[in-house]
Design a protein around this motif. Structure first.
Motif, PDB file in Angstrom:
ATOM      1  N   UNK A 125      34.792  69.829  20.251  1.00  0.00           N
ATOM      2  CA  UNK A 125      33.567  70.614  20.113  1.00  0.00           C
ATOM      3  C   UNK A 125      32.352  69.739  19.807  1.00  0.00           C
ATOM      4  N   UNK A 126      32.570  68.426  19.687  1.00  0.00           N
ATOM      5  CA  UNK A 126      31.444  67.548  19.365  1.00  0.00           C
ATOM      6  C   UNK A 126      31.015  67.682  17.931  1.00  0.00           C
ATOM      7  N   UNK A 127      32.017  67.837  17.076  1.00  0.00           N
ATOM      8  CA  UNK A 127      31.728  68.138  15.690  1.00  0.00           C
ATOM      9  C   UNK A 127      31.113  66.940  14.952  1.00  0.00           C
TER      10      UNK A 127
ATOM     11  N   UNK B 285      35.492  72.958   9.054  1.00  0.00           N
ATOM     12  CA  UNK B 285      35.897  73.618  10.305  1.00  0.00           C
ATOM     13  C   UNK B 285      36.483  72.646  11.305  1.00  0.00           C
ATOM     14  N   UNK B 286      36.795  71.424  10.875  1.00  0.00           N
ATOM     15  CA  UNK B 286      37.567  70.551  11.764  1.00  0.00           C
ATOM     16  C   UNK B 286      38.871  71.262  12.079  1.00  0.00           C
ATOM     17  N   UNK B 287      39.443  71.872  11.042  1.00  0.00           N
ATOM     18  CA  UNK B 287      40.721  72.531  11.216  1.00  0.00           C
ATOM     19  C   UNK B 287      40.792  73.686  10.248  1.00  0.00           C
ATOM     20  N   UNK B 288      41.260  74.806  10.726  1.00  0.00           N
ATOM     21  CA  UNK B 288      41.345  75.972   9.862  1.00  0.00           C
ATOM     22  C   UNK B 288      42.562  75.973   8.976  1.00  0.00           C
TER      23      UNK B 288
ATOM     24  N   UNK C 226      30.418  72.000   5.150  1.00  0.00           N
ATOM     25  CA  UNK C 226      31.015  73.212   5.720  1.00  0.00           C
ATOM     26  C   UNK C 226      31.453  72.999   7.156  1.00  0.00           C
ATOM     27  N   UNK C 227      30.728  72.142   7.842  1.00  0.00           N
ATOM     28  CA  UNK C 227      31.116  71.840   9.209  1.00  0.00           C
ATOM     29  C   UNK C 227      32.432  71.054   9.219  1.00  0.00           C
TER      30      UNK C 227
ATOM     31  N   UNK D  17      39.706  78.418   5.455  1.00  0.00           N
ATOM     32  CA  UNK D  17      38.448  77.702   5.180  1.00  0.00           C
ATOM     33  C   UNK D  17      37.925  78.027   3.774  1.00  0.00           C
TER      34      UNK D  17
ATOM     35  N   UNK E 189      29.291  64.636  16.120  1.00  0.00           N
ATOM     36  CA  UNK E 189      27.897  64.492  16.516  1.00  0.00           C
ATOM     37  C   UNK E 189      27.039  65.539  15.803  1.00  0.00           C
ATOM     38  N   UNK E 190      27.577  66.755  15.713  1.00  0.00           N
ATOM     39  CA  UNK E 190      26.829  67.826  15.065  1.00  0.00           C
ATOM     40  C   UNK E 190      26.553  67.495  13.603  1.00  0.00           C
TER      41      UNK E 190
END
Lengths: 411, 310, 153
Positions: free
Chosen positions: A48-50, A68-71, A64-65, A153, A52-53
């Motif tokens: 998802x380009x996490x 969400x790498x992994x639930x 918080x991002x 999460x 970079x985000x």
């Protein structure tokens, strides 16, 4: 999807949508009869380009991002991230926060391993085991929801400590769940070792010997089942693991049964750890104040996720936005041995072999695997055009007014 | 003529078989769910599933063989329906019976399996192909013990008619005790015939999605599913007629007994399904040939000896 | 014929078979979707069975923001499903792209690729929300004209 004939070989794609994979990943298995002669792993569907985000958000948003790498193992990612930032900022978290992090992380391990046990049961067509272990998992989720406010999460970590306290009634509830799970887990361990169909399906499958595990860099229960004691909680303790005794769990079977036994014993060990933490929970503050700007520097932070060693590399540049984060999730390390484990197996054992490393695609998909053969089908001309227009629009160049001649040939 | 047609189409024929099949499927799913600590589906669930599938769009893959794709579900269902005519539901009054109908029933029982194989083969999908190959491989594993186990009681009864066997054993119930090993062999290989766990390799969801039926949808899938539940009724009825013969002569009482017996067989099959992991193909073949077949052979030898003594 | 149609419509309402597809989620919504099938929540009470083949499914339960790599596959799966079919977007990411919206590899919500009937927000969606969504979706089928409405979530 067409069978490719030749030497009686059939290529069968498993995924990206496939009932045995709850997440998208693709395995192209070449079969000769029922035997696997060649396996190709194609991941990246979940990219998802996490990372970079993260580079365009401030540290609290990034936290918080990162969760969400992994639930499933969200807590371990946020712990690793917080630890890294705390090290850069020179903070040391209060002891109560360290203990709460450990309790949540062990609860997470319990829920993750119970989840795995159920999925493993489902993979070998033993749905009753799946239902039983997920029923027990709900109890763990109940206390996690009570402690953290969410079933998945958890959002309990913050830079400099934890956000919520464990009050008296929560501690009692956790203790109740521990007592309940202890009996259940002993039953599952007994089941795994004695049930004839279960051991027939698990023993001797997905062999990854000690040498191979070292060669392919396996981590977590996969390595521990091969007799390699590799547990970050022991070899490089963090948070409250410095004080809490953790007994190493290893096995010498080096197969799926070994991994099952290791996981169940780890859960029993987790119960011990939670019990110890609850007994010795120190009082005091929950957080220390963290600065908004983190001093420039680089750090590597390691934690023990339910699936193995989780590494975060963080580079800060002195502003309130981080410069780079790189997540090396445990599944990423375990993929390398997968091809070795699959080849020579029966097709029937492919799902359980894949499941046995407890793959977490969303953890592992840190990069898109560009497969030339496949990629051509992925994006047609129109899609490519839209993509490029979008790409330039973000950079302040609006090309959507440019009319393209209708192409007859689609790539 | 009319009464014969009623017997074949309504009771105890096709209509009864389908209705009872849907009920048995409900019972099976409910028991399975209760064993897993779930509450399970409501009583009308199999009927709703069937009606829904009737209303769904039927997609036939472009590269599948159109005619065979359409015709195979019907062949499968009609074979099962035909076989059911020879199995006694009410006492002594199957819709038709003659000497040797056991052989016919066993022969008709292979047709659904073969049509499943062909259905997968003509679907031209990798999963379906592997599933259909597994269907056929598995058939070679369970067919022999199933046949032998059903033939062993026939040796003592000295008749090749299902009704005849049922009558013989209800008059001499003690002989039945001899057949207990064959009874279990028949139950277990019947589970294989029905392709249910632990022998559900052809439709192993986690390996090959849905096996031979992977490309089927809508009405055709509905007919295949109906054929599967009817097969369940047929196997349960056949096993209970051959191995659980308890007849009173009173039609109503016998019908009740029939329901109880078939449900008991089903409960055993549901228990088997919930308590085991799926076997691998090599394990299944080994199990069938090394354990089930020898038991059935020994049973036949014992029965032959006893028959000689009698 | 009216009666048969009614019966079939009743069947469609009582027997929703789901197909689960992860279009690039973090896993959270997926495990909650699966948890909805397990003893505590047991969606089979409402006739829900998880199917493996798109050909057998009625509802596509789709989680996660659509990544570029899953986009084509998602379309393909949707096309393989027989009519009548419904799509449930499970989780905030599936509804709008959520936390991942704007990432270079993410298309956004499911509705950018295929039509969606039910949106279930939440991070992660709780199984209760999922059950309620299934029920609401099925209730909309009682009024055949309004089945495309998007207020069902």
């Amino acid at each position: 999807m067409k069978p490719k004939k030749g030497n009686n070989r059939i290529v069968i794609p498993i995924g990206p949508q496939h009932p045995s994979l709850k997440e998208p990943g693709c395995f192209r298995i070449t079969l000769e009869g029922e035997k696997v002669v060649h396996a190709e792993i194609d991941i990246g569907y979940n990219h998802r380009g996490l990372e970079k985000a993260c580079e365009s958000r401030n540290y609290i948003q990034t936290l918080y991002l990162i969760e969400r790498v992994c639930g499933i193992c969200s807590h371990t990612h946020s712990t690793a991230f917080c630890q890294g930032i705390e090290e850069l900022a020179g903070l040391s978290i209060p002891p109560r926060a360290a203990y709460i992090r450990v309790i949540v992380s062990e609860l997470e391990r319990l829920h993750s391993h119970l989840l795995w046990l159920g999925v493993a049961g489902h993979e070998i067509g033993f749905d009753t085991l799946f239902m039983y272990s997920w029923r027990d998992r709900e109890k763990v989720l109940d206390v996690l929801a009570e402690v953290c406010g969410n079933r998945v999460n958890y959002g309990i970590n913050t830079i400099g400590g934890v956000r919520r306290d464990l009050d008296e009634s929560m501690q009692q509830n956790i203790a109740k769940v521990i007592a309940f799970l202890e009996d259940q887990l002993k039953y599952y361990l007994d089941l795994a070792l004695t049930d004839p169909t279960l051991s027939a399906r698990l023993a001797g499958i997905g062999k990854l010997s000690r040498e191979d595990a070292l060669k392919y860099g396996a981590v977590g229960p996969v390595a521990r089942a091969a007799g390699i004691m590799e547990d970050i909680r022991i070899i490089e303790p963090y948070a409250a693991y410095i004080e809490v005794p953790v007994k190493p769990v290893t096995d010498t079977r080096a197969d799926v049964l070994g991994r099952t036994v290791v996981r169940i014993q780890e859960m029993l060990e987790s119960l011990e750890i939670i019990g110890y933490c609850l007994k010795n929970l120190p009082g005091g503050e929950l957080t220390v104040k963290a600065p908004r700007r983190i001093p420039a520097g680089e750090v590597i932070s390691r934690t023990e996720a339910p699936r193995g060693e989780n590494i975060h590399f963080i580079r800060a540049n002195g502003t309130d936005i981080l410069d780079r984060v790189r997540v090396r999730a445990p599944t990423e390390a375990n993929w390398h041995g997968m091809k070795h484990m699959l080849e020579g197996e029966y097709l029937a054992d492919v799902p359980i072999t894949i499941a046995a490393i407890d793959p977490c695609y969303s953890c592992a998909d840190r990069a898109i695997v560009i497969n030339s053969e496949r990629k051509t089908e992925m994006m047609d001309w129109q899609g490519l055009r839209e993509y490029s227009i979008d790409w330039y629009k973000k950079r302040g160049l609006d090309l959507s007014a440019v009319k393209m001649p209708e192409r007859k040939i689609y790539i | 003529m009319l009464s014969a047609l009623t017997k074949i189409l309504v009771f105890p024929g096709f209509l009864f078989m389908s209705a009872y099949g849907l009920f048995l499927e409900y019972l099976d799913r409910k028991v399975y769910a209760r064993l897993q600590h779930r509450s399970g589906p409501p009583w009308y669930q199999p009927l709703a599933d069937f009606l829904k599938l009737l209303g769904k769009e039927t997609i036939i893959p472009a590269n599948a063989n159109q005619r065979m794709f359409r015709i195979l579900p019907v062949i499968s269902l009609s074979a099962v329906a035909t076989a059911f005519i020879y199995v006694p539901v009410l006492a002594k009054a199957p819709s038709a019976s003659f000497e040797g109908d056991l052989i016919i029933v066993l022969y008709l029982l292979t047709i659904p399996t073969v049509s499943l194989f062909l259905a997968g083969w003509y679907s031209r999908s990798v999963y379906a192909t592997i599933g259909s190959v597994r269907t056929l491989t598995q058939m070679f594993a369970y067919e022999v013990p199933l046949f032998m186990a059903l033939l062993a009681p026939a040796l003592i009864a000295q008749t090749w008619s299902v009704t005849g066997m049922a009558e013989f054993y209800s008059q001499n119930p003690l002989y039945h005790l001899l057949n207990i090993p064959a009874f279990f062999v028949a139950l277990i290989s019947g589970q294989g015939k029905l392709e249910r766990a632990p022998f559900d390799l052809p439709e192993a969801e986690t390996e090959i999605v849905a096996g031979p039926l992977v490309e089927y949808s809508g009405k055709l899938l509905a007919i295949f599913k109906m054929s599967a539940v009817c097969e369940l009724v047929l196997i349960a009825s056949l096993i209970s007629a051959v191995f659980l013969p308890l007849m009173t002569g009173n039609p109503l009482l016998d019908f009740l007994l029939y329901l109880i017996k078939t449900m008991a067989v089903l409960l055993f099959l549901a228990l088997l399904r919930s308590a085991m992991a799926r076997l691998r193909m090599d394990q299944m073949i080994k199990f069938c040939w090394r354990i089930l077949t020898p038991i059935a052979v020994v049973q036949i030898i014992i029965n032959l000896v006893i028959r000689g003594v009698l | 014929m009216g009666l048969l149609k009614k019966a079939i419509n009743w069947g469609i309402r009582k027997s929703p078979w789901i197909l689960h597809f992860n279009a690039g989620a973090c896993n959270g919504c997926d495990i909650e979707t699966i948890a909805a099938l397990t003893p505590r929540f047991d969606l089979e009470r409402m006739g829900v069975i998880q199917q493996g083949s798109p050909r057998h499914a009625d509802i596509l339960v789709c989680t996660g923001a659509v990544t570029l790599q899953t986009k084509e596959r998602l379309k393909q799966i949707y096309d393989q499903m027989p009519e009548p079919k419904f799509v449930m977007a499970v989780g905030t990411c599936a509804c709008s792209g959520g936390i991942f919206d704007g990432c270079y590899c993410v298309m956004g919500g499911i509705d950018k690729v295929i039509p969606v009937d039910v949106y279930i927000p939440g991070c992660a969606v709780r199984p209760e929300a999922l059950i309620s969504a299934v029920q609401k979706l099925l209730d909309t089928l009682k009024r055949p004209k309004k089945r495309g409405e998007e207020d069902a979530g």
